[in-house]
Design an enzyme around this catalytic site. Structure first.
Site, PDB file in Angstrom:
ATOM      1  N   GLY A   1      37.478  42.979  27.983  1.00  0.00           N
ATOM      2  CA  GLY A   1      38.538  43.594  27.189  1.00  0.00           C
ATOM      3  C   GLY A   1      38.957  44.913  27.782  1.00  0.00           C
ATOM      4  O   GLY A   1      38.593  45.244  28.914  1.00  0.00           O
ATOM      5  N   ASN A   2      39.736  45.661  27.039  1.00  0.00           N
ATOM      6  CA  ASN A   2      40.156  46.982  27.520  1.00  0.00           C
ATOM      7  C   ASN A   2      40.286  47.932  26.342  1.00  0.00           C
ATOM      8  O   ASN A   2      40.071  47.554  25.197  1.00  0.00           O
ATOM      9  CB  ASN A   2      41.451  46.870  28.323  1.00  0.00           C
ATOM     10  CG  ASN A   2      42.573  46.309  27.480  1.00  0.00           C
ATOM     11  OD1 ASN A   2      43.021  46.935  26.537  1.00  0.00           O
ATOM     12  ND2 ASN A   2      42.997  45.091  27.803  1.00  0.00           N
ATOM     13  N   GLN A   3      40.653  49.152  26.674  1.00  0.00           N
ATOM     14  CA  GLN A   3      40.583  50.253  25.691  1.00  0.00           C
ATOM     15  C   GLN A   3      41.789  50.332  24.750  1.00  0.00           C
ATOM     16  O   GLN A   3      41.833  51.206  23.898  1.00  0.00           O
ATOM     17  CB  GLN A   3      40.535  51.590  26.452  1.00  0.00           C
ATOM     18  CG  GLN A   3      39.372  51.753  27.375  1.00  0.00           C
ATOM     19  CD  GLN A   3      38.292  52.581  26.713  1.00  0.00           C
ATOM     20  OE1 GLN A   3      38.123  52.547  25.496  1.00  0.00           O
ATOM     21  NE2 GLN A   3      37.553  53.326  27.496  1.00  0.00           N
ATOM     22  N   SER A   4      42.795  49.485  24.944  1.00  0.00           N
ATOM     23  CA  SER A   4      44.034  49.672  24.184  1.00  0.00           C
ATOM     24  C   SER A   4      43.795  49.531  22.675  1.00  0.00           C
ATOM     25  O   SER A   4      43.184  48.558  22.221  1.00  0.00           O
ATOM     26  CB  SER A   4      45.067  48.645  24.639  1.00  0.00           C
ATOM     27  OG  SER A   4      46.229  48.804  23.872  1.00  0.00           O
TER      28      SER A   4
END
Ligand code: CTP
Length: 394
Positions: free
Chosen positions: A207-210
């Site tokens: 995943g990512n930080q958004s």
């Protein structure tokens, strides 16, 4: 700002500032709005129905049980272009936040689907009370425009934040709302938000930080400007925005499919989502034990923007690039490579962009222009991007 016969419901709550709304009503009429006053029953202790009827030239009722044959709450809600609630007491704010419908005004508010400006006025302790603070937050999250009360002396003799603002200030806020309402009318805005998650096994993902905040801000501002808004949201833990059609997705592939379904009907696409560039070659059906986790084979995800460019007809496309350096040349190349018309570059190396309320960076357009964005709220950036997109739409 001119009203040109547009209809305003002026809701009046039961506070001493009710008398100041008489002036607000007059000024709204001066600039061409047609105003129907809907007082709460308790507000009649301060300003009576006869005063409102004389000033507005229209019938004034406070309960749904009056003029029942007109189904007044629905007919008022249908004809309204805007609602202003001034003054809004702590109790009225609480009732709105709870979705209550126990008098004509709260029924109208629930039945209407128009911009609502709320002008609170109350004792400073009531304004700063945790319950009121939470209720105001709920209302703002739902897209209501809540003005902050002025600071100054109050009827009780105390000094603090709680005063009803000057009429000019209310009219300015209303003007922003009314003008903003119309410029995206009849336009359809498609927004992607959040970050995709690519499953590794039933427990883990890439995943990512958004946080999704920027995309949600664009969706909300587009809605306020009159657009039909479709939001494709990936894993953002934010509440749905009332009035925005939200499609929840998890992976890049689901986002790809949802955007392709919606793209042909939209005028503007704002691609704020952080899409994972790759996914595990295979999602394992059962948990991978740590001994086998040394490597995960990845396969590239489709570049959604590029794939949409192939089917683009007239749409204006806004891309985002979160980078760890501010490289204008690279940003412009990325915009062109993806077939975007506008790109917002933000340098996230300081680490305070994700999940933050603020942002800073630079906007590039395919016409070769660029605009620096000094630290500002995500709502303001959303407005700026929508301004540029509208300009390009013509
Ligand atoms: N984007 C997309 N599909 C992808 C990846 C990104 O549509 N598979 C979109 C993003 O939503 C964003 C823009 O492309 O609007 C730029 O995203 P970014 O991650 O900066 O681009 P990448 O092509 O992944 O470039 P980089 O190699 O810098 O990661």
């Amino acid at each position: 700002m001119q009203g040109h016969g547009r209809e305003v419901i002026l809701g009046v709550g039961g506070g001493i500032a009710a008398y100041k709304s008489c002036d607000l009503l007059r000024r709204l009429q001066d600039i061409g709005f047609l105003v129907t006053v809907v007082p709460t029953p308790s507000s009649l202790n301060f300003v009576g129905a006869a005063t409102w009827e004389a000033l507005s030239g229209r019938a004034v009722t406070t309960e749904v049980f009056e003029s029942v044959e007109e189904v007044r709450h629905v007919s008022l809600a249908k004809k309204a272009d805007f609602i202003i609630i001034a003054p809004a007491t702590a109790d009225l704010i609480a009732r709105m936040a709870a979705g209550r419908a126990d008098d004509l005004l709260t029924n109208v508010i629930l039945a209407a689907n128009v911009p609502v400006l709320i002008v609170p006025a109350m004792h400073p302790n009531m304004w700063s009370d945790q319950a009121t603070t939470a209720n105001v937050r709920v209302l703002r999250e739902r897209g209501y425009h809540v003005l902050d009360p002025d600071v100054g002396a109050l009827t009780s003799g105390d000094v603090g934040q709680g005063r009803f603002p000057e009429t000019a200030k209310i009219l300015q806020a209303f003007s922003d709302l009314a003008q903003a309402k119309s410029d995206y009318l009849g336009r359809r805005v498609l927004v992607s938000a959040g970050g995709t998650r690519e499953p590794i096994d039933p427990i883990r993902f890439i995943g990512n930080q958004s946080s999704g905040k920027q995309g949600y801000a664009v969706a909300l501002q587009a809605l306020r400007r009159g657009a039909d808004v479709v939001l494709v949201s990936a894993n953002a833990s934010l509440p749905d925005i009332e009035g925005v059609q939200t499609i929840h997705v998890k992976t890049a592939s689901e986002m790809h499919d949802a955007l392709h379904r919606e793209f042909s009907q939209c005028d503007v696409l704002v691609m704020a989502a952080a899409v994972a560039d790759a996914r595990p070659e295979q999602m394992q059906d059962s948990k991978i034990k740590k001994a086998s986790l040394a490597t995960i084979n990845l396969t590239e995800n489709v570049d959604i923007l590029k794939s949409l460019h192939d089917v683009k007809v007239k749409q204006v496309v806004v891309a985002f690039a979160a980078e760890t350096s501010h490289d204008a040349t690279a940003a412009q190349s990325k915009m062109l490579a993806k077939g975007a018309d506008i790109l917002y570059l933000n340098d996230v190396s300081g680490g305070d962009i994700f999940n933050s309320e603020t942002t800073f960076g630079e906007i590039f357009t395919s016409a070769g222009a660029s605009y620096k964005v000094a630290k500002t709220t995500k709502d303001t950036l959303a407005q700026e991007l929508l301004d540029h997109a509208l300009h390009q739409l013509g």
